[in-house]
Design an enzyme around this catalytic site. Structure first.
Site, short mmCIF file in Angstrom:
data_model
loop_
_atom_site.label_atom_id
_atom_site.label_comp_id
_atom_site.label_asym_id
_atom_site.label_seq_id
_atom_site.Cartn_x
_atom_site.Cartn_y
_atom_site.Cartn_z
N CYS A 281 3.18 -2.99 4.06
CA CYS A 281 2.27 -1.89 4.40
C CYS A 281 2.92 -1.15 5.57
O CYS A 281 4.14 -1.25 5.75
CB CYS A 281 0.85 -2.39 4.68
SG CYS A 281 0.59 -3.38 6.15
N ARG B 74 6.78 1.02 8.61
CA ARG B 74 6.83 1.92 9.76
C ARG B 74 7.31 1.21 11.02
O ARG B 74 7.37 1.82 12.08
CB ARG B 74 5.43 2.52 9.99
CG ARG B 74 4.96 3.40 8.84
CD ARG B 74 3.52 3.84 9.03
NE ARG B 74 3.08 4.69 7.92
CZ ARG B 74 1.81 4.92 7.61
NH1 ARG B 74 0.84 4.36 8.32
NH2 ARG B 74 1.50 5.71 6.59
N GLY C 211 -1.87 -5.63 8.29
CA GLY C 211 -3.08 -5.65 7.46
C GLY C 211 -2.88 -6.41 6.17
O GLY C 211 -3.71 -7.24 5.77
N HIS D 92 10.00 -24.15 9.38
CA HIS D 92 8.86 -24.88 9.96
C HIS D 92 7.53 -24.59 9.27
O HIS D 92 6.66 -25.46 9.25
CB HIS D 92 8.72 -24.53 11.45
CG HIS D 92 9.76 -25.19 12.30
ND1 HIS D 92 9.72 -25.19 13.67
CD2 HIS D 92 10.89 -25.87 11.96
CE1 HIS D 92 10.77 -25.85 14.15
NE2 HIS D 92 11.50 -26.27 13.13
N ASP E 132 0.87 -1.18 0.00
CA ASP E 132 0.00 0.00 0.00
C ASP E 132 0.91 1.23 0.00
O ASP E 132 2.14 1.12 -0.14
CB ASP E 132 -1.02 -0.04 1.16
CG ASP E 132 -0.40 0.23 2.53
OD1 ASP E 132 0.84 0.37 2.62
OD2 ASP E 132 -1.16 0.31 3.51
N ARG F 55 1.79 -30.58 9.44
CA ARG F 55 1.09 -29.43 10.04
C ARG F 55 0.65 -28.43 8.98
O ARG F 55 -0.43 -27.84 9.07
CB ARG F 55 2.02 -28.77 11.06
CG ARG F 55 2.21 -29.68 12.27
CD ARG F 55 3.33 -29.27 13.18
NE ARG F 55 3.49 -30.25 14.23
CZ ARG F 55 4.57 -30.35 15.00
NH1 ARG F 55 5.59 -29.56 14.82
NH2 ARG F 55 4.62 -31.27 15.95
N THR G 186 2.53 -1.54 8.92
CA THR G 186 2.97 -2.47 9.97
C THR G 186 3.27 -3.86 9.43
O THR G 186 3.86 -4.68 10.14
CB THR G 186 1.84 -2.66 11.00
OG1 THR G 186 0.68 -3.13 10.28
CG2 THR G 186 1.50 -1.35 11.70
N GLY G 187 2.81 -4.15 8.23
CA GLY G 187 2.89 -5.51 7.67
C GLY G 187 1.69 -6.35 8.11
O GLY G 187 1.46 -7.43 7.57
N HIS H 256 6.59 -31.08 9.98
CA HIS H 256 6.12 -29.73 9.61
C HIS H 256 5.27 -29.77 8.35
O HIS H 256 4.36 -28.97 8.18
CB HIS H 256 7.31 -28.78 9.46
CG HIS H 256 8.13 -28.73 10.71
ND1 HIS H 256 7.63 -28.20 11.89
CD2 HIS H 256 9.38 -29.17 10.99
CE1 HIS H 256 8.55 -28.32 12.83
NE2 HIS H 256 9.61 -28.91 12.32
#
Ligand code: RB5
Length: 142
Positions: free
Chosen positions: A65, A109, A70, A98, A8, A136, A67-68, A133
């Site tokens: 974005c 930011r 969203g 994993h 973004d 899972r 903060t990463g 892994h």
């Protein structure tokens, strides 16, 4: 290897730095936008990149974005995407070892460019361990 990227407005400068770095490593890149710091909605770009990875247009995806958070949530809504949000060297390594993360997200930011690039390299250069892994990861898909 080919990597598709998206962001973004907040993640736009970081995405450009990551693209430059990847190209310096001779990794082919696809940039799905956005292409400026004009305000846009991160769900659009998380979804676009996730769908491109699942369609086989690229091997892996990277999204940015503010903060990463969203944009990683958006990417993880696409079935088959495992988008991690590495925040140190250890999590950058473990998300591949994993979780076999096929995408990573970074916050422009909340991380420096140097940190995001280092985590990108660690993620790319680490092998998935498989074994339990794998089981899972299959459970995540189910
Ligand atoms: C945009 O201001 C910001 O909310 C966005 O980039 C991101 O941090 C959302 O998770």
């Amino acid at each position: 290897m080919k990597i598709v990227l998206g962001c973004d407005h907040a993640g736009y400068p970081l995405k450009n730095e990551i693209i430059k770095h990847l190209q310096g490593r001779n990794i082919e890149t696809i940039d799905l936008g956005c292409y400026s710091e004009e305000s846009v909605d991160y769900p659009i770009y998380g979804k676009k990149v996730g769908e491109a990875v699942m369609a086989g247009q690229a091997d892996k995806g990277i999204v940015c974005c503010g903060t990463g958070i969203g944009i990683s949530i958006a990417a993880n809504k696409v079935k088959g995407i495992r988008c991690a949000l590495p925040y140190n060297d250890f999590t950058a390594e473990m998300c591949k070892k994993h979780n076999n993360a096929n995408m990573v997200a970074f916050g422009a930011r909340s991380l420096s460019v140097e940190e995001a690039i280092r985590y990108t390299d660690i993620w790319l250069d680490t092998e998935f361990e498989g074994g339990k892994h794998e089981r899972r990861i299959n459970m995540l898909e189910d």
